[in-house]
Enzyme design. Structure first.
Site, PDB file in Angstrom:
ATOM      1  N   ASP A  19     -19.778  -6.320 -26.777  1.00  0.00           N
ATOM      2  CA  ASP A  19     -19.861  -7.021 -27.995  1.00  0.00           C
ATOM      3  C   ASP A  19     -18.770  -7.869 -28.079  1.00  0.00           C
ATOM      4  O   ASP A  19     -17.859  -7.702 -27.472  1.00  0.00           O
ATOM      5  CB  ASP A  19     -20.040  -6.108 -29.103  1.00  0.00           C
ATOM      6  CG  ASP A  19     -20.328  -7.066 -30.582  1.00  0.00           C
ATOM      7  OD1 ASP A  19     -21.165  -7.794 -30.425  1.00  0.00           O
ATOM      8  OD2 ASP A  19     -19.539  -6.334 -31.369  1.00  0.00           O
ATOM      9  N   ASP A  21     -17.411 -10.156 -31.251  1.00  0.00           N
ATOM     10  CA  ASP A  21     -16.734 -10.127 -32.619  1.00  0.00           C
ATOM     11  C   ASP A  21     -16.238  -8.721 -32.882  1.00  0.00           C
ATOM     12  O   ASP A  21     -17.373  -7.804 -33.246  1.00  0.00           O
ATOM     13  CB  ASP A  21     -17.303 -10.851 -33.662  1.00  0.00           C
ATOM     14  CG  ASP A  21     -17.673 -12.411 -33.389  1.00  0.00           C
ATOM     15  OD1 ASP A  21     -16.620 -12.938 -32.746  1.00  0.00           O
ATOM     16  OD2 ASP A  21     -18.746 -12.891 -33.670  1.00  0.00           O
ATOM     17  N   TYR A  30     -17.915 -14.739 -39.209  1.00  0.00           N
ATOM     18  CA  TYR A  30     -18.397 -16.192 -38.754  1.00  0.00           C
ATOM     19  C   TYR A  30     -17.465 -16.920 -37.856  1.00  0.00           C
ATOM     20  O   TYR A  30     -17.097 -18.027 -38.162  1.00  0.00           O
ATOM     21  CB  TYR A  30     -19.071 -16.963 -39.716  1.00  0.00           C
ATOM     22  CG  TYR A  30     -20.040 -16.323 -40.452  1.00  0.00           C
ATOM     23  CD1 TYR A  30     -21.431 -15.943 -39.643  1.00  0.00           C
ATOM     24  CD2 TYR A  30     -20.085 -15.957 -41.685  1.00  0.00           C
ATOM     25  CE1 TYR A  30     -22.501 -15.412 -40.380  1.00  0.00           C
ATOM     26  CE2 TYR A  30     -21.068 -15.225 -42.551  1.00  0.00           C
ATOM     27  CZ  TYR A  30     -22.187 -15.274 -41.693  1.00  0.00           C
ATOM     28  OH  TYR A  30     -23.321 -14.206 -42.346  1.00  0.00           O
ATOM     29  N   LYS A 119     -29.736  -8.287 -31.453  1.00  0.00           N
ATOM     30  CA  LYS A 119     -29.221  -7.024 -31.515  1.00  0.00           C
ATOM     31  C   LYS A 119     -29.895  -6.456 -33.019  1.00  0.00           C
ATOM     32  O   LYS A 119     -29.405  -7.106 -33.960  1.00  0.00           O
ATOM     33  CB  LYS A 119     -27.666  -6.474 -31.337  1.00  0.00           C
ATOM     34  CG  LYS A 119     -27.500  -6.946 -29.878  1.00  0.00           C
ATOM     35  CD  LYS A 119     -26.074  -6.359 -29.676  1.00  0.00           C
ATOM     36  CE  LYS A 119     -25.205  -7.537 -30.329  1.00  0.00           C
ATOM     37  NZ  LYS A 119     -23.689  -7.209 -29.904  1.00  0.00           N
ATOM     38  N   ASP A 144     -19.037  -2.300 -31.714  1.00  0.00           N
ATOM     39  CA  ASP A 144     -18.595  -1.871 -32.878  1.00  0.00           C
ATOM     40  C   ASP A 144     -19.524  -1.538 -34.091  1.00  0.00           C
ATOM     41  O   ASP A 144     -19.288  -1.369 -35.092  1.00  0.00           O
ATOM     42  CB  ASP A 144     -17.312  -2.721 -33.474  1.00  0.00           C
ATOM     43  CG  ASP A 144     -17.810  -4.045 -33.713  1.00  0.00           C
ATOM     44  OD1 ASP A 144     -18.842  -4.510 -33.404  1.00  0.00           O
ATOM     45  OD2 ASP A 144     -17.029  -4.786 -34.556  1.00  0.00           O
ATOM     46  N   LYS A 145     -20.732  -1.828 -33.757  1.00  0.00           N
ATOM     47  CA  LYS A 145     -21.836  -1.567 -34.931  1.00  0.00           C
ATOM     48  C   LYS A 145     -22.882  -0.691 -34.372  1.00  0.00           C
ATOM     49  O   LYS A 145     -23.330  -0.644 -33.171  1.00  0.00           O
ATOM     50  CB  LYS A 145     -22.337  -3.076 -35.420  1.00  0.00           C
ATOM     51  CG  LYS A 145     -21.245  -3.639 -36.032  1.00  0.00           C
ATOM     52  CD  LYS A 145     -22.010  -5.080 -36.608  1.00  0.00           C
ATOM     53  CE  LYS A 145     -21.110  -5.753 -37.477  1.00  0.00           C
ATOM     54  NZ  LYS A 145     -20.028  -6.562 -36.654  1.00  0.00           N
TER      55      LYS A 145
END
Length: 179
Positions: A19, A21, A30, A119, A144-145
């Site tokens: 990933d 960010d 953003y 995703k 991270d998510k």
């Protein structure tokens, strides 16, 4: 959406999906301006370790700011070019960037849709697997998510989650390479 390098041929091999960010760069919300590029603490080292181990390093990132009208696909690509140049200066590289500019709540009509690339959908990963002749076995995604882990599961690959903006990417990579 568009990979930055040519397709790979030969025997299928595992790849590292990352990933963007929160994993590679600090997520400022953003993030798209080159001046806002700030690598997470061990991101460059982690990417370099993957390069040295022979893994194609493939970024898969949601970029809903495009659908929301906050920035353009050109801005995303400019940011990726800047990131690649900064990595090269430190002896690391990303082999291809895939991004999903979609979000159903967007205001830019062509991107204001549900799309398999976004995703937790697996579209970006599956396309990268075809483009790079990736073997599922041994491939993994670091995110991270939960949507990152869900995307990896939908594509049939392993996933590891790290703490956003401060996770030890290099430490996770070392652990994966030792197993």
């Amino acid at each position: 959406m568009i990979p930055s390098h040519q397709h790979q041929t030969g025997a299928p091999r595992p790849a590292a999906f990352l990933d963007r960010d929160g994993v590679i760069n600090v997520d400022h919300g953003y993030t798209f301006r080159p001046d806002d590029l700030e690598f997470t603490p061990t991101a460059v080292e982690g990417i370099r370790l993957l390069n040295e181990a022979g893994y194609p390093v493939l970024v898969v990132t949601n970029q809903s700011g495009v659908a929301r009208g906050l920035y353009s696909t050109k801005d995303v690509e400019t940011f990726h070019d800047h990131m690649q140049a900064a990595l090269r200066e430190q002896g690391a590289r990303i082999d291809a960037f895939y991004y999903a500019p979609f979000h159903p709540d967007g205001i830019v009509a062509e991107f204001a849709i549900e799309h398999e690339d976004r995703k937790p959908g697996s579209g970006m990963i599956l396309r990268a697997m075809r483009d790079w002749n990736v073997a599922r076995e041994g491939s993994f995604l670091i995110g991270d998510k939960q949507s990152d882990a869900d995307s990896a599961a939908a594509a049939g690959i392993a996933a590891m989650l790290i703490a956003p903006n401060q996770g030890d990417l290099a430490g996770v990579v070392r652990t994966l390479l030792d197993t």
